[in-house]
Motif scaffolding. Sequence first.
Motif, PDB file in Angstrom:
ATOM      1  N   LYS A  86       0.836  -1.200   0.000  1.00  0.00           N
ATOM      2  CA  LYS A  86       0.000   0.000   0.000  1.00  0.00           C
ATOM      3  C   LYS A  86       0.875   1.256   0.000  1.00  0.00           C
ATOM      4  O   LYS A  86       0.604   2.217  -0.718  1.00  0.00           O
ATOM      5  N   GLY A  87       1.952   1.229   0.798  1.00  0.00           N
ATOM      6  CA  GLY A  87       2.874   2.365   0.835  1.00  0.00           C
ATOM      7  C   GLY A  87       3.561   2.585  -0.501  1.00  0.00           C
ATOM      8  O   GLY A  87       3.721   3.722  -0.947  1.00  0.00           O
ATOM      9  N   GLY A  88       3.974   1.489  -1.145  1.00  0.00           N
ATOM     10  CA  GLY A  88       4.599   1.594  -2.460  1.00  0.00           C
ATOM     11  C   GLY A  88       3.637   2.166  -3.484  1.00  0.00           C
ATOM     12  O   GLY A  88       4.020   2.947  -4.353  1.00  0.00           O
ATOM     13  N   TYR A  89       2.390   1.788  -3.365  1.00  0.00           N
ATOM     14  CA  TYR A  89       1.346   2.294  -4.257  1.00  0.00           C
ATOM     15  C   TYR A  89       1.154   3.796  -4.057  1.00  0.00           C
ATOM     16  O   TYR A  89       1.131   4.553  -5.016  1.00  0.00           O
ATOM     17  N   LYS A  90       1.045   4.195  -2.793  1.00  0.00           N
ATOM     18  CA  LYS A  90       0.824   5.617  -2.503  1.00  0.00           C
ATOM     19  C   LYS A  90       2.017   6.469  -2.920  1.00  0.00           C
ATOM     20  O   LYS A  90       1.848   7.585  -3.420  1.00  0.00           O
ATOM     21  N   ARG A  91       3.236   5.953  -2.712  1.00  0.00           N
ATOM     22  CA  ARG A  91       4.449   6.718  -3.021  1.00  0.00           C
ATOM     23  C   ARG A  91       5.009   6.421  -4.414  1.00  0.00           C
ATOM     24  O   ARG A  91       6.013   7.003  -4.809  1.00  0.00           O
ATOM     25  N   CYS A  92       4.371   5.489  -5.114  1.00  0.00           N
ATOM     26  CA  CYS A  92       4.838   5.102  -6.455  1.00  0.00           C
ATOM     27  C   CYS A  92       6.282   4.614  -6.438  1.00  0.00           C
ATOM     28  O   CYS A  92       7.128   5.050  -7.233  1.00  0.00           O
ATOM     29  N   ILE A  93       6.570   3.691  -5.510  1.00  0.00           N
ATOM     30  CA  ILE A  93       7.913   3.127  -5.442  1.00  0.00           C
ATOM     31  C   ILE A  93       7.847   1.611  -5.290  1.00  0.00           C
ATOM     32  O   ILE A  93       6.882   1.064  -4.754  1.00  0.00           O
ATOM     33  N   VAL A  94       8.885   0.977  -5.781  1.00  0.00           N
ATOM     34  CA  VAL A  94       9.083  -0.457  -5.555  1.00  0.00           C
ATOM     35  C   VAL A  94      10.156  -0.548  -4.486  1.00  0.00           C
ATOM     36  O   VAL A  94      11.296  -0.184  -4.719  1.00  0.00           O
ATOM     37  N   THR A 107      -6.606  -6.757  -0.504  1.00  0.00           N
ATOM     38  CA  THR A 107      -6.385  -5.647  -1.435  1.00  0.00           C
ATOM     39  C   THR A 107      -4.963  -5.732  -1.973  1.00  0.00           C
ATOM     40  O   THR A 107      -4.015  -5.943  -1.220  1.00  0.00           O
ATOM     41  N   HIS A 108      -4.851  -5.554  -3.272  1.00  0.00           N
ATOM     42  CA  HIS A 108      -3.573  -5.703  -3.970  1.00  0.00           C
ATOM     43  C   HIS A 108      -3.308  -4.446  -4.787  1.00  0.00           C
ATOM     44  O   HIS A 108      -4.221  -3.864  -5.375  1.00  0.00           O
ATOM     45  N   TYR A 109      -2.032  -4.080  -4.835  1.00  0.00           N
ATOM     46  CA  TYR A 109      -1.631  -2.826  -5.448  1.00  0.00           C
ATOM     47  C   TYR A 109      -0.613  -3.094  -6.549  1.00  0.00           C
ATOM     48  O   TYR A 109       0.372  -3.799  -6.339  1.00  0.00           O
ATOM     49  N   PHE A 110      -0.870  -2.483  -7.712  1.00  0.00           N
ATOM     50  CA  PHE A 110       0.005  -2.664  -8.864  1.00  0.00           C
ATOM     51  C   PHE A 110       0.377  -1.294  -9.413  1.00  0.00           C
ATOM     52  O   PHE A 110      -0.459  -0.388  -9.488  1.00  0.00           O
ATOM     53  N   ILE A 111       1.640  -1.154  -9.792  1.00  0.00           N
ATOM     54  CA  ILE A 111       2.098   0.093 -10.410  1.00  0.00           C
ATOM     55  C   ILE A 111       3.001  -0.252 -11.590  1.00  0.00           C
ATOM     56  O   ILE A 111       3.566  -1.345 -11.655  1.00  0.00           O
ATOM     57  N   CYS A 112       3.137   0.705 -12.501  1.00  0.00           N
ATOM     58  CA  CYS A 112       4.202   0.623 -13.488  1.00  0.00           C
ATOM     59  C   CYS A 112       5.390   1.319 -12.837  1.00  0.00           C
ATOM     60  O   CYS A 112       5.299   2.481 -12.419  1.00  0.00           O
ATOM     61  N   ALA A 113       6.498   0.606 -12.725  1.00  0.00           N
ATOM     62  CA  ALA A 113       7.673   1.129 -12.022  1.00  0.00           C
ATOM     63  C   ALA A 113       8.614   1.924 -12.921  1.00  0.00           C
ATOM     64  O   ALA A 113       9.657   2.374 -12.462  1.00  0.00           O
ATOM     65  N   MET A 114       8.242   2.109 -14.174  1.00  0.00           N
ATOM     66  CA  MET A 114       9.072   2.938 -15.051  1.00  0.00           C
ATOM     67  C   MET A 114       8.982   4.384 -14.563  1.00  0.00           C
ATOM     68  O   MET A 114       7.919   4.827 -14.120  1.00  0.00           O
ATOM     69  N   CYS A 172       3.833   5.689 -12.830  1.00  0.00           N
ATOM     70  CA  CYS A 172       2.888   5.570 -11.721  1.00  0.00           C
ATOM     71  C   CYS A 172       2.349   6.947 -11.334  1.00  0.00           C
ATOM     72  O   CYS A 172       1.131   7.122 -11.160  1.00  0.00           O
ATOM     73  N   ALA A 173       3.227   7.918 -11.226  1.00  0.00           N
ATOM     74  CA  ALA A 173       2.812   9.275 -10.866  1.00  0.00           C
ATOM     75  C   ALA A 173       1.838   9.848 -11.891  1.00  0.00           C
ATOM     76  O   ALA A 173       0.985  10.668 -11.559  1.00  0.00           O
ATOM     77  N   ALA A 174       1.929   9.376 -13.147  1.00  0.00           N
ATOM     78  CA  ALA A 174       1.022   9.824 -14.200  1.00  0.00           C
ATOM     79  C   ALA A 174      -0.288   9.023 -14.200  1.00  0.00           C
ATOM     80  O   ALA A 174      -1.137   9.236 -15.056  1.00  0.00           O
ATOM     81  N   GLY A 175      -0.436   8.100 -13.234  1.00  0.00           N
ATOM     82  CA  GLY A 175      -1.701   7.377 -13.107  1.00  0.00           C
ATOM     83  C   GLY A 175      -1.682   5.932 -13.549  1.00  0.00           C
ATOM     84  O   GLY A 175      -2.730   5.282 -13.609  1.00  0.00           O
ATOM     85  N   MET A 176      -0.503   5.380 -13.841  1.00  0.00           N
ATOM     86  CA  MET A 176      -0.426   3.987 -14.268  1.00  0.00           C
ATOM     87  C   MET A 176      -0.279   3.103 -13.042  1.00  0.00           C
ATOM     88  O   MET A 176       0.804   2.618 -12.707  1.00  0.00           O
ATOM     89  N   LYS A 177      -1.410   2.938 -12.339  1.00  0.00           N
ATOM     90  CA  LYS A 177      -1.457   2.130 -11.132  1.00  0.00           C
ATOM     91  C   LYS A 177      -2.874   1.620 -10.934  1.00  0.00           C
ATOM     92  O   LYS A 177      -3.825   2.164 -11.514  1.00  0.00           O
ATOM     93  N   LEU A 178      -2.980   0.574 -10.118  1.00  0.00           N
ATOM     94  CA  LEU A 178      -4.278  -0.075  -9.946  1.00  0.00           C
ATOM     95  C   LEU A 178      -4.338  -0.733  -8.572  1.00  0.00           C
ATOM     96  O   LEU A 178      -3.400  -1.433  -8.182  1.00  0.00           O
ATOM     97  N   ALA A 179      -5.423  -0.491  -7.836  1.00  0.00           N
ATOM     98  CA  ALA A 179      -5.670  -1.159  -6.561  1.00  0.00           C
ATOM     99  C   ALA A 179      -6.921  -2.018  -6.742  1.00  0.00           C
ATOM    100  O   ALA A 179      -7.952  -1.535  -7.201  1.00  0.00           O
ATOM    101  N   VAL A 180      -6.805  -3.298  -6.392  1.00  0.00           N
ATOM    102  CA  VAL A 180      -7.892  -4.254  -6.577  1.00  0.00           C
ATOM    103  C   VAL A 180      -8.124  -5.009  -5.274  1.00  0.00           C
ATOM    104  O   VAL A 180      -7.169  -5.498  -4.668  1.00  0.00           O
TER     105      VAL A 180
END
Length: 136
Positions: free
Chosen positions: A84-92, A114-121, A125-133
């Motif tokens: 969740k923290g990685g999702y919020k901060r956009c970090i791996v 709940t699962h969190y996915f981001i694009c780590a490029m 992620c900061a541009a919105g390429m992330k998903l919480a399911v």
Amino acid sequence: MAGRGRGSASGNSRAFAVAVLLCAAALLASAPAAEAGMTYIVGDGAGWTRHLETWWLAGKTFRAGDVLVFNYDKEKHNVAWVSKGGYKRCIVSPRDRSPVFTTGRDSVTLPRGTHYFICAMPGHCAAGMKLAVTAY
């Protein structure tokens, strides 16, 4: 007579065994089958892209065992399953041991929660390429 009685008992035992097997088979046939998980193509035809939470998640309910398939250009994107923290901060975070998928067609089976996915490029992620399911 004695021989006849044994044969008769043996026949009855076989008939009983067959009846038990038929009943067991009928019970198994009438039992509800375990449902296989649904497979979802993340982003449908658009694939793994930005702002999926605003349009793609609408009306979907996920269950444990469902599979998410992420389709993307592996030269430009990836999929990181983060905390969740990685999702919020956009970090791996190496501390989270987040798996990062890079094949361009990655499948993830959802456990309950709940699962969190981001694009780590960088910047994605900061541009919105992330998903919480959330899977129930």
